[in-house]
Design an enzyme around this catalytic site. Structure first.
Site, PDB file in Angstrom:
ATOM      1  N   SER A   1      55.735  48.399  19.224  1.00  0.00           N
ATOM      2  CA  SER A   1      56.101  47.067  19.508  1.00  0.00           C
ATOM      3  C   SER A   1      57.216  47.091  20.944  1.00  0.00           C
ATOM      4  CB  SER A   1      56.698  46.138  18.721  1.00  0.00           C
ATOM      5  OG  SER A   1      57.909  46.582  18.274  1.00  0.00           O
TER       6      SER A   1
ATOM      7  N   LYS B   1      64.223  44.780  19.154  1.00  0.00           N
ATOM      8  CA  LYS B   1      63.516  44.040  20.249  1.00  0.00           C
ATOM      9  C   LYS B   1      64.362  43.866  21.476  1.00  0.00           C
ATOM     10  CE  LYS B   1      60.135  43.024  17.423  1.00  0.00           C
ATOM     11  NZ  LYS B   1      58.542  43.652  17.641  1.00  0.00           N
TER      12      LYS B   1
END
Length: 221
Positions: A39, A93
């Site tokens: 991701s 993230k």
């Protein structure tokens, strides 16, 4: 039983104290974190073990999220590690929106506080993780980094302007079309953020018998 415990402590107290201190250090000071998914490609690849600075933002009570003293707040562009209550797992993230920011996305292009974020196609790169067919340089205010954007759009390639609430952050994966981030889990509360990462410690190639990747050792993110 009590005598056995006392004997065990007397004979091994130095080793046991070291183990306890190591756990405290990893809980409150620094640790590494395995990244099992793509991701955050191309910045972080599957198999990377990233260094987590747990004192980047707070001094915390070991083994808890209780902050004893705030050292700083996450900044736009930081790669943060957080324990997401919504997804019930630890995630990695990039911070895109800080409290008070207005963020929007159109065709995978960001708008921050009414200004468009600049992008640049990437030529052939010396970095093995970077793919010139899908990766672009994204110029966040004060920070530039690679993002991966597939040619076909998907449902999360667009969202209307949202204002980041006080005490929360909008985070996205660098692999924009393959990341369950704030577009899925919503804003991230400040207290869920446990640290910041700026480097890879080591990396194992899952597709090649877990052989370490020499070019990823202490790689700067």
């Amino acid at each position: 039983m009590q005598q056995w415990i006392q004997k065990l402590w007397r004979e091994n107290k130095t080793f046991l104290a070291f183990i306890m201190l190591m756990f405290v250090f990893r809980s409150a000071v620094a640790d590494w974190n395995e990244v099992p998914t793509g991701s955050m490609k191309p910045t972080i690849v599957e198999g990377d073990r990233i260094w987590v600075n747990k004192m980047a933002y707070d001094i915390r009570v070991p083994f808890t999220h209780i902050s004893l003293y705030k050292l700083a707040d996450p900044e736009r562009g930081d790669i943060v590690i957080f324990d997401s209550e919504v997804s019930d797992k630890r995630l990695v993230k990039r911070v895109i929106g800080v409290p008070g920011d207005t963020i929007a996305m159109h065709d995978n292009k960001l708008w921050i506080n009414g200004n468009t974020v600049s992008y640049q196609d990437t030529p052939e790169s010396q970095e093995k993780a970077v793919d010139p067919d899908t990766d672009q340089l994204e110029f966040l205010p004060g920070v530039e980094h690679f993002v991966r954007i597939e040619k076909q759009s998907w449902s999360f390639s667009n969202f209307l302007p949202v204002v980041v609430p006080e005490g929360q952050y909008l985070v996205l994966g660098d692999n924009r079309d393959n990341s369950a981030d704030s577009r899925v889990i919503g804003f991230v509360p400040r207290e869920e953020i446990v640290g910041r990462s700026r480097s890879v410690v080591l990396s194992f190639n899952y597709d090649n018998y877990y052989i370490p990747r020499a070019d990823r050792f202490f790689h700067t993110l």
